[in-house]
Scaffold this motif. Structure first.
Motif, short mmCIF file in Angstrom:
data_model
loop_
_atom_site.label_atom_id
_atom_site.label_comp_id
_atom_site.label_asym_id
_atom_site.label_seq_id
_atom_site.Cartn_x
_atom_site.Cartn_y
_atom_site.Cartn_z
N TRP A 22 0.81 -1.22 0.00
CA TRP A 22 0.00 0.00 0.00
C TRP A 22 0.85 1.27 0.00
O TRP A 22 0.40 2.32 -0.46
N GLN A 23 2.09 1.23 0.47
CA GLN A 23 2.83 2.46 0.71
C GLN A 23 3.10 3.28 -0.56
O GLN A 23 3.06 4.51 -0.52
N PHE A 24 3.37 2.65 -1.70
CA PHE A 24 3.62 3.43 -2.92
C PHE A 24 2.32 4.01 -3.51
O PHE A 24 2.29 5.18 -3.88
N PRO A 25 1.23 3.21 -3.61
CA PRO A 25 -0.03 3.85 -4.07
C PRO A 25 -0.52 4.93 -3.11
O PRO A 25 -1.11 5.92 -3.55
N LEU A 38 -3.43 9.36 -1.24
CA LEU A 38 -3.76 10.18 -0.07
C LEU A 38 -3.59 11.68 -0.32
O LEU A 38 -4.46 12.46 0.08
N PRO A 39 -2.50 12.13 -0.96
CA PRO A 39 -2.45 13.56 -1.29
C PRO A 39 -3.57 13.98 -2.25
O PRO A 39 -4.10 15.10 -2.14
N GLU A 45 10.93 -10.45 2.94
CA GLU A 45 9.66 -10.88 3.55
C GLU A 45 8.44 -10.29 2.85
O GLU A 45 7.33 -10.74 3.08
N ARG A 46 8.67 -9.25 2.07
CA ARG A 46 7.58 -8.50 1.46
C ARG A 46 6.61 -8.00 2.53
O ARG A 46 5.39 -8.06 2.37
N ALA A 47 7.20 -7.52 3.63
CA ALA A 47 6.41 -7.02 4.75
C ALA A 47 7.24 -5.97 5.50
O ALA A 47 8.43 -6.16 5.70
N VAL A 71 4.53 -0.04 10.46
CA VAL A 71 3.06 -0.13 10.42
C VAL A 71 2.46 0.94 11.33
O VAL A 71 1.51 1.64 10.95
N ALA A 72 3.00 1.07 12.54
CA ALA A 72 2.46 2.06 13.48
C ALA A 72 2.60 3.48 12.94
O ALA A 72 1.64 4.27 12.95
N LEU A 73 3.80 3.82 12.45
CA LEU A 73 4.02 5.17 11.95
C LEU A 73 3.21 5.45 10.68
O LEU A 73 2.68 6.55 10.51
N LEU A 74 3.12 4.46 9.79
CA LEU A 74 2.31 4.65 8.59
C LEU A 74 0.83 4.79 8.92
O LEU A 74 0.12 5.58 8.29
N THR A 75 0.35 4.06 9.91
CA THR A 75 -1.05 4.17 10.32
C THR A 75 -1.34 5.58 10.84
O THR A 75 -2.36 6.19 10.47
N VAL A 76 -0.46 6.09 11.68
CA VAL A 76 -0.64 7.45 12.20
C VAL A 76 -0.61 8.45 11.06
O VAL A 76 -1.48 9.34 10.97
#
Length: 165
Positions: free
Chosen positions: A10-13, A18-19, A66-68, A74-79
Motif C-alpha cells: 500500500w505504501q507506494f499507491p 492520499l495527497p 519478507e515483502r512485509a 506499520v504504526a508510523l504509517l497508520t498514524v
C-alpha cells in the motif's frame, strides 16, 4: 503478517492516493481557491516525502525478502495515513493536523534511516564474521614435523639433466 504485507504493497499507491484525497476533500468541504492553490505545493511536498519514506523502507533487504514492513513502520504509517485522511476533511483543526502530519513524515523518515543503518550494520558484521572464519580455515597453523626416528636425506644434483637450448 497480513497487515505488514498490506502496508508493504500500500505504501507506494498511498503516496499518490492520499495527497489526491486532500485536494478532493478540500474541494468538497468548501475551501477557497487560494487555499487550494497553496495546498497544491504542500501536496507535492507530501507526495515526495511519502515516496522518500517508502523508498527507505523498501531499501531494507529484510523488508524486500519478507515483502512485509516492520511493526514500527506499520504504526508510523497508520498514524500518518490517519492524519492525512483527517486533513482532507478541512475542519477547524486542519492546521494542527497538518503540522502533526509533517511531524509524522519526519518521524517515519528518520525511523527508516535508523532501521536501514541497523540492518545494514548487522548484515556487514555477519559477512565479516563469515569472511574471518573462512580466512582462519585457510590460514591454519603450519604443521610441526613428525619426530619418529632418523631421516635419510638424499641430495640430488641437476647435472644429470641436460640443459635445454
Amino acid at each position: 503478517m497480513f497487515i505488514r504485507r498490506a502496508f508493504f504493497y500500500w505504501q507506494f499507491p498511498a503516496a499518490v492516493i492520499l495527497p489526491a484525497w486532500i485536494l478532493v476533500g478540500w474541494g468538497i468541504f468548501a475551501a477557497t481557491s487560494w487555499q487550494i492553490l497553496g495546498l497544491i505545493v504542500g501536496v507535492m511536498m507530501l507526495t515526495v516525502g511519502m515516496l522518500a519514506t517508502a523508498g527507505l523502507i523498501f531499501a531494507r533487504k529484510d523488508v524486500r525478502a519478507e515483502r512485509a514492513v516492520s511493526w514500527l513502520d506499520v504504526a508510523l504509517l497508520t498514524v500518518l495515513h490517519g492524519l492525512i485522511i483527517a486533513v482532507g476533511f478541512f475542519t477547524p483543526a486542519t492546521a494542527l493536523l497538518g503540522t502533526l502530519s509533517v511531524i509524522a513524515v519526519i518521524a517515519l523518515f528518520w525511523s527508516g534511516i535508523i532501521q536501514l543503518v541497523v540492518e545494514t550494520r548487522r548484515r556487514v558484521r555477519t559477512a565479516l564474521a563469515n569472511f574471518e572464519a573462512q580466512a582462519a580455515r585457510i590460514q591454519s597453523p603450519p604443521q610441526k614435523p613428525r619426530i619418529d626416528g632418523e631421516y635419510i636425506v638424499i641430495e640430488t644434483s641437476d647435472r644429470r639433466i641436460p640443459p635445454r637450448i
